[in-house]
Write a protein that holds these residues in place. Sequence first.
Motif, PDB file in Angstrom:
ATOM      1  N   GLY A   3     -12.645 -14.910  -8.324  1.00  0.00           N
ATOM      2  CA  GLY A   3     -11.672 -15.983  -8.147  1.00  0.00           C
ATOM      3  C   GLY A   3     -10.249 -15.468  -8.100  1.00  0.00           C
ATOM      4  N   ILE A   4      -9.939 -14.479  -8.918  1.00  0.00           N
ATOM      5  CA  ILE A   4      -8.605 -13.872  -8.916  1.00  0.00           C
ATOM      6  C   ILE A   4      -8.355 -13.189  -7.574  1.00  0.00           C
ATOM      7  N   ARG A   5      -9.353 -12.441  -7.088  1.00  0.00           N
ATOM      8  CA  ARG A   5      -9.217 -11.749  -5.806  1.00  0.00           C
ATOM      9  C   ARG A   5      -9.020 -12.749  -4.666  1.00  0.00           C
ATOM     10  N   GLU A   6      -9.769 -13.847  -4.726  1.00  0.00           N
ATOM     11  CA  GLU A   6      -9.662 -14.881  -3.698  1.00  0.00           C
ATOM     12  C   GLU A   6      -8.257 -15.487  -3.694  1.00  0.00           C
ATOM     13  N   LEU A  11      -2.625 -15.725  -1.328  1.00  0.00           N
ATOM     14  CA  LEU A  11      -1.173 -15.535  -1.410  1.00  0.00           C
ATOM     15  C   LEU A  11      -0.692 -14.478  -0.418  1.00  0.00           C
ATOM     16  N   VAL A  12      -1.421 -13.389  -0.313  1.00  0.00           N
ATOM     17  CA  VAL A  12      -1.043 -12.322   0.634  1.00  0.00           C
ATOM     18  C   VAL A  12      -1.137 -12.838   2.073  1.00  0.00           C
ATOM     19  N   ASP A  13      -2.171 -13.622   2.359  1.00  0.00           N
ATOM     20  CA  ASP A  13      -2.328 -14.202   3.698  1.00  0.00           C
ATOM     21  C   ASP A  13      -1.159 -15.117   4.049  1.00  0.00           C
ATOM     22  N   ASP A  35     -10.457  -9.183 -18.001  1.00  0.00           N
ATOM     23  CA  ASP A  35     -11.112  -9.147 -16.682  1.00  0.00           C
ATOM     24  C   ASP A  35     -10.165  -9.643 -15.598  1.00  0.00           C
ATOM     25  N   ARG A  36      -9.485 -10.736 -15.868  1.00  0.00           N
ATOM     26  CA  ARG A  36      -8.597 -11.330 -14.861  1.00  0.00           C
ATOM     27  C   ARG A  36      -7.358 -10.462 -14.633  1.00  0.00           C
ATOM     28  N   LEU A  37      -6.824  -9.883 -15.697  1.00  0.00           N
ATOM     29  CA  LEU A  37      -5.680  -8.995 -15.569  1.00  0.00           C
ATOM     30  C   LEU A  37      -6.061  -7.749 -14.769  1.00  0.00           C
ATOM     31  N   ALA A  38      -7.234  -7.198 -15.047  1.00  0.00           N
ATOM     32  CA  ALA A  38      -7.712  -6.012 -14.317  1.00  0.00           C
ATOM     33  C   ALA A  38      -7.929  -6.339 -12.845  1.00  0.00           C
ATOM     34  N   ALA A  39      -8.464  -7.518 -12.556  1.00  0.00           N
ATOM     35  CA  ALA A  39      -8.690  -7.922 -11.162  1.00  0.00           C
ATOM     36  C   ALA A  39      -7.355  -8.026 -10.420  1.00  0.00           C
ATOM     37  N   TYR A  40      -6.349  -8.577 -11.083  1.00  0.00           N
ATOM     38  CA  TYR A  40      -5.004  -8.692 -10.501  1.00  0.00           C
ATOM     39  C   TYR A  40      -4.435  -7.294 -10.230  1.00  0.00           C
ATOM     40  N   GLN A  41      -4.485  -6.432 -11.220  1.00  0.00           N
ATOM     41  CA  GLN A  41      -3.925  -5.078 -11.070  1.00  0.00           C
ATOM     42  C   GLN A  41      -4.668  -4.278 -10.006  1.00  0.00           C
TER      43      GLN A  41
END
Length: 155
Positions: A3-6, A11-13, A35-41
Motif C-alpha cells: 500500500g505504501i509503494r502504491e 504521487l510520483v506519477d 514496515d511502512r517506514l522501510a517501504a517508504y525509504q
Amino acid sequence: SSGIREAMHHLVDHGHRQIAFIAGSPTDMSGDSGDRLAAYQNFLQENNLEIDSRRTAYGRHVYDGGYSAMQELLNNDASFTAVLASNDESALGAMQALEEAGKRVPQDVAIIGFDNRLEAAVHEPGLSSVHVPLFNMGYQALKQLFDHLKEGTEL
C-alpha cells in the motif's frame, strides 16, 4: 508494504519528487510502523529520489500526532510537495496543521492517508476522500464499554 509503494507511485506519477512521510511510532520499528517506514525509504532509494531525514516525522497513528508531525515538517526547512501519512487519523491531523499554516490541499501539498487495515486501498488527496473507519471505531468503543460493564475490567 504494498500500500505504501502504491501510494508513492501515485504521487510520483503526479510529478512529486519531494515526498514527506508521517510514520507511526518510533517504538514500533519491528511492527507496522517499521514496515511502512522501510517501504517508504526503499521506494525513495529505488526511484533515485532524494532521501532527507528531515522529511520524516512520527505521528503515532493519531490525529494529534499527525498535527504535531506536520508542524515539525513545516518548521524544519525540508521542502516537500506531498505527504504520505501512515494512517488516516494522522493524515487528518496533518491536514489541519497545513490549513492553519495557510497551505491548500491538494493544490500546495498533496496528502495521501493510509487506512489502518493493511489490505485497505490508497486514498486520493483531499479531506472529503480520506476514509476514516468511524463505524469500526464506534463498534470497538462500544465493545470495550460492554466488556467493562459486564466483567468490571479496565477500559
